[in-house]
Design a protein around this motif. Structure first.
Motif, mmCIF file in Angstrom:
data_model
loop_
_atom_site.group_PDB
_atom_site.id
_atom_site.type_symbol
_atom_site.label_atom_id
_atom_site.label_comp_id
_atom_site.label_asym_id
_atom_site.label_seq_id
_atom_site.Cartn_x
_atom_site.Cartn_y
_atom_site.Cartn_z
ATOM 1 N N ILE A 189 0.854 -1.207 0.000
ATOM 2 C CA ILE A 189 0.000 0.000 0.000
ATOM 3 C C ILE A 189 0.884 1.250 0.000
ATOM 4 O O ILE A 189 0.601 2.237 -0.685
ATOM 5 N N ASP A 190 1.992 1.217 0.746
ATOM 6 C CA ASP A 190 2.916 2.359 0.743
ATOM 7 C C ASP A 190 3.355 2.664 -0.687
ATOM 8 O O ASP A 190 3.343 3.819 -1.128
ATOM 9 N N ALA A 191 3.730 1.628 -1.427
ATOM 10 C CA ALA A 191 4.195 1.833 -2.808
ATOM 11 C C ALA A 191 3.066 2.382 -3.685
ATOM 12 O O ALA A 191 3.294 3.238 -4.547
ATOM 13 N N VAL A 193 0.655 4.292 -2.614
ATOM 14 C CA VAL A 193 0.553 5.711 -2.246
ATOM 15 C C VAL A 193 1.660 6.510 -2.943
ATOM 16 O O VAL A 193 1.425 7.621 -3.435
ATOM 17 N N HIS A 194 2.873 5.960 -3.011
ATOM 18 C CA HIS A 194 3.950 6.665 -3.731
ATOM 19 C C HIS A 194 3.529 6.969 -5.170
ATOM 20 O O HIS A 194 3.762 8.066 -5.677
ATOM 21 N N SER A 195 2.917 5.983 -5.833
ATOM 22 C CA SER A 195 2.570 6.204 -7.239
ATOM 23 C C SER A 195 1.457 7.240 -7.365
ATOM 24 O O SER A 195 1.532 8.140 -8.206
ATOM 25 N N VAL A 259 -0.768 12.452 2.114
ATOM 26 C CA VAL A 259 -0.930 11.167 2.811
ATOM 27 C C VAL A 259 0.318 10.905 3.666
ATOM 28 O O VAL A 259 0.221 10.564 4.852
ATOM 29 N N HIS A 260 1.489 11.110 3.082
ATOM 30 C CA HIS A 260 2.725 10.906 3.845
ATOM 31 C C HIS A 260 2.862 11.926 4.982
ATOM 32 O O HIS A 260 3.334 11.578 6.063
ATOM 33 N N ALA A 261 2.458 13.168 4.735
ATOM 34 C CA ALA A 261 2.577 14.191 5.778
ATOM 35 C C ALA A 261 1.761 13.802 7.014
ATOM 36 O O ALA A 261 2.203 13.976 8.151
ATOM 37 N N PRO A 273 4.099 1.174 11.782
ATOM 38 C CA PRO A 273 4.955 1.040 10.607
ATOM 39 C C PRO A 273 4.550 2.036 9.516
ATOM 40 O O PRO A 273 3.368 2.393 9.388
ATOM 41 N N HIS A 274 5.557 2.444 8.736
ATOM 42 C CA HIS A 274 5.349 3.483 7.721
ATOM 43 C C HIS A 274 4.220 3.124 6.734
ATOM 44 O O HIS A 274 3.343 3.944 6.453
ATOM 45 N N GLY A 275 4.239 1.889 6.235
ATOM 46 C CA GLY A 275 3.245 1.504 5.233
ATOM 47 C C GLY A 275 1.843 1.491 5.810
ATOM 48 O O GLY A 275 0.884 1.970 5.188
ATOM 49 N N SER A 277 0.758 3.255 8.357
ATOM 50 C CA SER A 277 0.340 4.646 8.596
ATOM 51 C C SER A 277 -0.228 5.260 7.322
ATOM 52 O O SER A 277 -1.239 5.963 7.353
ATOM 53 N N ASN A 278 0.424 4.989 6.200
ATOM 54 C CA ASN A 278 -0.075 5.513 4.924
ATOM 55 C C ASN A 278 -1.420 4.902 4.556
ATOM 56 O O ASN A 278 -2.311 5.588 4.067
ATOM 57 N N ALA A 279 -1.552 3.598 4.790
ATOM 58 C CA ALA A 279 -2.814 2.925 4.471
ATOM 59 C C ALA A 279 -3.959 3.552 5.264
ATOM 60 O O ALA A 279 -5.069 3.737 4.739
HETATM 61 ZN ZN LIG Z 1 6.239 5.910 1.772
#
Ligand SMILES: [Zn+2]
Length: 381
Positions: A189-191, A193-195, A259-261, A273-275, A277-279
């Motif tokens: 999901i993190d990846a 969000v990056h895209s 989303v990252h902020a 975990p980072h991923g 949190s983004n999800a």
């Molecule tokens: Zn990320």
């Protein structure tokens, strides 16, 4: 066409079992091999280290990298490399070992002091030859010029500079076959969000970052559930690894945003975990952006839902947000902040902290102020 600048990433070696090829491409002499104890215990580094050892190189192993690696860890790795006069560095693992390897290679090669290179484009020296081998499909750290280190008092500082882009990225899907479902889900999901955030980035998106982001989204969203349900499916794992890499290249050029902020304070204050949190913040931030980014979300929607092609932009935008939300739910991650120990009374502090992520907030398609952030955390709670 609007003028733009595009920075390419490392050269790529990809394929099942290809990490052994580092023996052919890295320089002679001693190798600082940076990893963590878990990656080592799982035996993931064995064939690569054997191949490099058989070619006559001395392997100087540093396996002390922890999650959210500290400045002390980085300096210990650098020290070890200096004592053994290493000629090159390999970072092998998730984002943490790769981030440590990037900066160790830079400090060893340039002789610069760490405290003088924090920030964007400050580091301008020459690093040692560097190869990065991801064992998760998410951070895209093997593609990016960014390294994040936890400093005194838990403050996270980053070096973001072109010399940190590796010479080689090794995409070997066999290294990711054993990842547990919840790690596959969160990093995947993190990846994604990056895209999405690269595609809607307010300042630096360009035709190349757009092409990378679209292809990344196609690969990632098309394979995430298969990689979770059938963890040994090499095709799905390959698509995830390549997708995460392409998303990393995209956001190296068109940086991530809201989303990252809003995700970072969940990691910083509550150690999620980072991923994950983004999800948790994905749906609410996309909804917040849905007016400003409508056309762009509408452009992405048919990648996930070919049938929506003929619909109006408002319908496609809504369909994209719904589809990403369903993907988070289907991935098995518990979708609400309250499921992860966050209390309602934590929200004002989270919102205040999120406002410090100005370097990310400026990339969001529309402003997010502290009141908005509070409302978005409440919606995600
Ligand atoms: Zn990320």
């Amino acid at each position: 066409m609007r003028p733009f600048t595009f920075h390419p990433g490392p050269r790529i070696i990809s394929g099942d079992g290809c990490a052994t090829q580092l023996a052919d491409v890295m320089p002679d002499g001693a190798c600082l091999f940076v990893t963590d104890k878990e990656v080592l215990r799982l035996g993931l580094t064995d064939s690569c280290r054997d191949a490099m050892g058989q070619s006559g190189r001395e392997i100087i192993l540093f396996d002390e990298v922890e999650a959210d690696p500290s400045k002390d860890t980085l300096l210990a790795a650098t020290d070890l490399g200096r004592r053994h006069d290493v000629t090159h560095v390999v970072g092998f693992g998730g984002g943490s070992p790769m981030d440590v390897a990037k900066l160790a290679a830079y400090l060893l090669g340039s002789g610069d002091e760490l405290d003088e290179i924090w920030g964007v484009d400050v580091a301008k020296g020459q690093r040692l030859p560097l190869a990065l081998v991801p064992t998760t499909a998410g951070t895209g750290s093997e593609a990016t010029p960014i390294s994040v280190i936890t400093c005194e008092g838990g403050v996270k500082l980053a070096v973001n500079a072109r010399p940190l882009v590796a010479d080689w990225a090794v995409l070997d899907p066999s290294l990711t076959l054993g990842l547990p479902a919840h790690v596959t889900a969160a990093t995947g999901i993190d990846a994604i969000v990056h895209s999405v955030e690269a595609y809607t980035s307010a300042r630096l998106k360009n035709p190349l970052s757009d092409a990378l982001a679209r292809e990344a989204l196609r690969l990632l969203a098309g394979s995430l559930l298969m990689a979770i349900e059938k963890p040994h499916n090499v095709e799905a794992r390959s698509a995830m690894l390549l997708g995460a890499h392409l998303a990393g290249l995209a956001f190296s050029n068109a940086p991530v945003a809201g989303v990252h902020a809003l995700a970072y304070p969940l990691g910083g204050l509550h150690h999620l975990p980072h991923g994950l949190s983004n999800a948790l913040m994905l749906r609410v931030v996309l909804q917040h952006n849905s007016e400003a980014a409508r056309e762009l979300y509408a452009e992405l929607a048919p990648i996930l839902l070919p049938d929506c092609e003929g619909q109006g932009s408002q319908a496609r935008c809504a369909a994209l947000i719904d589809q990403l939300d369903s993907l988070v739910a289907a991935s098995g991650l518990k979708p609400r902040l309250r499921d992860h120990g966050i209390l309602e009374r934590d929200i004002p502090v989270l919102a205040r902290e999120a406002m410090k992520q100005t370097r990310l907030l400026v990339n969001n398609p529309c402003p997010i102020d502290e009141g908005d952030a509070r409302r978005l955390y409440e919606a995600a709670w």
